[in-house]
Design a protein around this motif. Structure first.
Motif, PDB file in Angstrom:
ATOM      1  N   ALA A 124       0.837  -1.206   0.000  1.00 57.64           N
ATOM      2  CA  ALA A 124       0.000   0.000   0.000  1.00 57.64           C
ATOM      3  C   ALA A 124       0.872   1.256   0.000  1.00 57.64           C
ATOM      4  N   ALA A 125       1.937   1.235   0.795  1.00 56.20           N
ATOM      5  CA  ALA A 125       2.834   2.392   0.853  1.00 56.20           C
ATOM      6  C   ALA A 125       3.535   2.619  -0.481  1.00 56.20           C
ATOM      7  N   GLN A 126       3.924   1.528  -1.134  1.00 52.13           N
ATOM      8  CA  GLN A 126       4.598   1.661  -2.424  1.00 52.13           C
ATOM      9  C   GLN A 126       3.670   2.287  -3.470  1.00 52.13           C
ATOM     10  N   ASN A 175       6.077  11.607   5.973  1.00 50.02           N
ATOM     11  CA  ASN A 175       5.530  10.273   5.731  1.00 50.02           C
ATOM     12  C   ASN A 175       6.596   9.343   5.156  1.00 50.02           C
ATOM     13  N   VAL A 176       7.411   9.876   4.257  1.00 49.14           N
ATOM     14  CA  VAL A 176       8.518   9.092   3.695  1.00 49.14           C
ATOM     15  C   VAL A 176       9.479   8.701   4.810  1.00 49.14           C
ATOM     16  N   ALA A 192      11.379   2.895  -3.933  1.00 49.90           N
ATOM     17  CA  ALA A 192      10.358   3.905  -4.254  1.00 49.90           C
ATOM     18  C   ALA A 192      10.453   5.090  -3.291  1.00 49.90           C
ATOM     19  N   LEU A 193      10.689   4.809  -2.019  1.00 54.27           N
ATOM     20  CA  LEU A 193      10.831   5.883  -1.039  1.00 54.27           C
ATOM     21  C   LEU A 193      12.098   6.694  -1.315  1.00 54.27           C
ATOM     22  N   ALA A 194      13.169   6.017  -1.717  1.00 57.33           N
ATOM     23  CA  ALA A 194      14.419   6.717  -2.050  1.00 57.33           C
ATOM     24  C   ALA A 194      14.196   7.679  -3.211  1.00 57.33           C
ATOM     25  N   ASN A 195      13.374   7.262  -4.166  1.00 50.38           N
ATOM     26  CA  ASN A 195      13.106   8.119  -5.325  1.00 50.38           C
ATOM     27  C   ASN A 195      12.331   9.377  -4.950  1.00 50.38           C
TER      28      ASN A 195
END
Length: 263
Positions: free
Chosen positions: A23-25, A35-36, A57-60
């Protein structure tokens, strides 16, 4: 918030974490900077060995949220990636010449993630507290990331503020620069650490003191007065340990004895 809550409580099945991660992705492009940061922090706090697609995805999202990030966000995200075992592949980094350890994780995107964190962190360093500075230095060392401009700025920011640092933070800071093999470039920091540590040795646990000694010794930075003061302090701790036949938290551990002897 859900991930953070379950991580903080030490709860959640693998199936639950898989669902939360998916869901987070899907939604991370809608996340705010905090949030990140919170999602990354939760993943590391829960010691999740999975979720690489989410972590990428979070790194991006880091460069996209650069103007929103605060000092705590940068420190937490660097700590999270390092705690999860990600390392930057680089032949120049002494730290990475070791054999892979069980938690060593490689990813082609992690070098850019740390570079993005460094760029985001540079203009925020004056807002970093002592824990943030020590943690971010430790994280870059743990990941084997030698970002010279950022690390130099961390050293310059920390040096006049050492009185704000707890003993473990001083230990983590000096250990990080020594681990990356860049301590020699920041001797101004180490000389101030030597004076600070000598004056505040009674606040240092045995392991903290040993780590600082190791940092000086492995970097060939002279600090004879500090070594003399530390030797007397550690001798008192070892005598106290022998008298009590116990190992209170602030007494020197077997690991600390070994590290101090090597230094």
């Amino acid at each position: 918030s859900t991930a953070w809550a379950f991580a903080k409580a030490g709860r959640g099945s693998d199936d639950l974490w898989t669902l939360v991660g998916a869901a987070a992705q899907r939604q991370c492009h809608l996340f705010r900077a905090q949030n990140v940061s919170n999602t990354l922090y939760a993943w590391a706090l829960a010691k999740r060995p999975d979720g690489d697609a989410l972590l990428e995805a979070l790194a991006n999202e880091i460069p996209k949220r650069k103007d929103e990030l605060c000092a705590q966000d940068v420190a937490n995200m660097a700590w999270a990636y390092a705690t999860l075992g990600f390392t930057v592949a680089s032949d120049e980094t002494q730290y990475l010449k070791k054999r892979h350890q069980d938690n060593d994780r490689r990813a082609p995107w992690i070098a850019k993630a740390f570079s993005d964190l460094a760029e985001a962190g540079l203009p925020l360093l004056r807002k970093f507290n002592s824990q943030n500075l020590a943690n971010v230095a430790w994280a870059f060392a743990k990941a084997g990331c030698k970002h010279e401009a950022f690390l130099g700025a961390v050293a310059r920011e920390a040096e006049p503020r050492l009185n704000e640092f707890k003993a473990q933070e001083v230990s983590n800071l000096t250990y990080a620069f020594a681990k990356l093999g860049v301590a020699d470039a920041h001797q101004f920091l180490y000389q101030r650490v030597a004076l600070h540590a000598s004056r505040h040795l009674e606040t240092f646990g045995g392991q903290d003191c040993s780590n600082v000694l190791w940092s000086f010794a492995t970097s060939d930075i002279p600090a004879m007065a500090f070594f003399k003061d530390a030797a007397a302090y550690l001798a008192r701790k070892m005598r106290a340990r022998e008298r009590t036949h116990a190992r209170p938290r602030r007494h020197l551990s077997p690991r600390g004895i070994s590290t101090s002897s090597a230094a």
